[in-house]
Design an enzyme around this catalytic site. Structure first.
Site, PDB file in Angstrom:
ATOM      1  N   ASP A 181     -24.129  43.373 -35.023  1.00  0.00           N
ATOM      2  CA  ASP A 181     -24.413  42.016 -34.543  1.00  0.00           C
ATOM      3  C   ASP A 181     -25.346  42.002 -33.332  1.00  0.00           C
ATOM      4  O   ASP A 181     -25.642  43.051 -32.746  1.00  0.00           O
ATOM      5  CB  ASP A 181     -23.099  41.285 -34.203  1.00  0.00           C
ATOM      6  CG  ASP A 181     -22.116  42.170 -33.425  1.00  0.00           C
ATOM      7  OD1 ASP A 181     -22.546  43.178 -32.830  1.00  0.00           O
ATOM      8  OD2 ASP A 181     -20.922  41.852 -33.416  1.00  0.00           O
ATOM      9  N   GLU A 211     -15.649  35.486 -36.666  1.00  0.00           N
ATOM     10  CA  GLU A 211     -14.525  34.876 -35.966  1.00  0.00           C
ATOM     11  C   GLU A 211     -13.479  34.371 -36.969  1.00  0.00           C
ATOM     12  O   GLU A 211     -13.789  34.182 -38.155  1.00  0.00           O
ATOM     13  CB  GLU A 211     -15.043  33.692 -35.129  1.00  0.00           C
ATOM     14  CG  GLU A 211     -16.061  34.085 -34.049  1.00  0.00           C
ATOM     15  CD  GLU A 211     -15.427  34.786 -32.843  1.00  0.00           C
ATOM     16  OE1 GLU A 211     -14.425  35.509 -33.005  1.00  0.00           O
ATOM     17  OE2 GLU A 211     -15.949  34.615 -31.728  1.00  0.00           O
TER      18      GLU A 211
HETATM   19  C1  GLP Z   1     -17.425  42.144 -29.449  1.00  0.00           C
HETATM   20  C2  GLP Z   1     -18.203  42.712 -30.669  1.00  0.00           C
HETATM   21  C3  GLP Z   1     -17.290  43.440 -31.623  1.00  0.00           C
HETATM   22  C4  GLP Z   1     -16.299  44.252 -30.812  1.00  0.00           C
HETATM   23  C5  GLP Z   1     -15.365  43.333 -30.090  1.00  0.00           C
HETATM   24  C6  GLP Z   1     -14.388  44.037 -29.164  1.00  0.00           C
HETATM   25  O1  GLP Z   1     -17.558  40.811 -29.253  1.00  0.00           O
HETATM   26  N1  GLP Z   1     -18.979  41.763 -31.384  1.00  0.00           N
HETATM   27  O2  GLP Z   1     -18.047  44.244 -32.508  1.00  0.00           O
HETATM   28  O3  GLP Z   1     -15.532  45.077 -31.672  1.00  0.00           O
HETATM   29  O4  GLP Z   1     -16.029  42.279 -29.451  1.00  0.00           O
HETATM   30  O5  GLP Z   1     -14.990  44.445 -27.984  1.00  0.00           O
HETATM   31  P1  GLP Z   1     -14.328  45.440 -26.951  1.00  0.00           P
HETATM   32  O6  GLP Z   1     -14.389  46.776 -27.590  1.00  0.00           O
HETATM   33  O7  GLP Z   1     -15.171  45.338 -25.733  1.00  0.00           O
HETATM   34  O8  GLP Z   1     -12.941  44.973 -26.750  1.00  0.00           O
END
Ligand code: GLP
Length: 261
Positions: free
Chosen positions: A67, A142
């Site tokens: 993304d 989401e």
């Molecule tokens: C982000 C990304 C995801 C990720 C998630 C968790 O928004 N788009 O791909 O897995 O949130 O993030 P974190 O590893 O910082 O908790």
């Protein structure tokens, strides 16, 4: 779905890196699906270490990130392109021309469509690395995302915006839109490796592994994926009901692999 529970965040990274290295060494021209966020950071550091030691090469690897935010340029410190360069690509022997990340500027719908087509043209993903949002999202799919979705524009939930606000300063523009691979796109990966660490992920981890298959918890779609390995630390595994069973499976699997049969 294979669930591996290890003691610490460091062990999640080590176990994950071992899995990735073995995968890439067996398929040197693998196409990797990559994730951003805090969770894969230690995994990427482990992969960088293996690459510096000479036990792993990314020279023939292609990558597609999950993304990208809409409305910030590639050189913005919070863009996922910037993140990937800083945290992984600049430190390994990957050819940056073979690293794909959705373009968050210009026409996002056209960009999403082109991204999906490019991935298809190049044969899809062999190994998809995933983190998980505290609300159960994968990529930026989401809750309520269609389980049949392809790469497209998504509006971020208030919870995701709040979770990711730690990366932006108070007076800085924080995107509320993103381009993300769809759930169906992710589901086409031949192998999935999902990592989750820390107590803030415990509910999402329980819901996607043991809850119903539901668009309310997008990661639960992985219940339908034939080759998914989930590596979690004790904190993220805290609410799992069948923890003892997952540990038993790991034990039995290792016994079987080490046996002479
Ligand atoms: C982000 C990304 C995801 C990720 C998630 C968790 O928004 N788009 O791909 O897995 O949130 O993030 P974190 O590893 O910082 O908790």
């Amino acid at each position: 779905m294979q669930v591996v529970i290890v003691n610490s965040e460091q062990q999640v990274a080590k176990y994950g890196a071992q899995f990735c290295a073995q995968f890439i060494n067996q398929k040197i021209n693998a196409t990797l699906g990559l994730a951003t966020g805090s969770t894969p950071l230690s995994l990427y550091q482990e992969l960088i270490n293996k690459s510096s030691e000479g036990s792993l090469s990314f020279a023939a690897v292609t990558s597609f990130n999950l993304d990208e935010y809409i409305g910030i340029t590639e050189d913005h410190p919070q863009s996922y392109r910037f993140f990937m360069n800083q945290k992984l690509f600049n430190h390994i022997d990957i050819n940056k021309n073979n690293t794909y990340i959705p373009i968050g500027m210009g026409d996002p719908h056209a960009s999403a469509h082109e991204y999906e087509n490019r991935l298809k043209e190049l044969g899809g993903i062999d190994l998809q690395i995933l983190g998980i949002g505290s609300n159960g999202h994968i990529g930026f799919n989401e809750p309520s995302s269609s389980l049949a979705s392809r790469t497209r524009v998504k509006t971020l939930t208030a919870q995701t915006i709040a979770d990711n606000s730690r990366f932006f300063s108070a007076d800085e523009f924080q995107p509320s839109l993103a381009i993300t691979m769809g759930i169906a796109t992710i589901m086409e990966a031949k192998q999935v490796l999902l990592l989750a660490t820390g107590e803030s992920k415990a509910t999402a981890v329980r819901d996607f592994i043991e809850g119903p298959l539901s668009a309310s918890c997008p990661a639960s779609a992985l219940q339908m994926h034939p080759n998914t390995i989930v590596i979690v630390d004790e904190k993220a595994a805290k609410l799992l009901e069948h923890k003892a069973y997952y540990q038993q499976v790991k034990f039995e699997t290792e016994q079987l692999e080490n046996s002479l049969f």
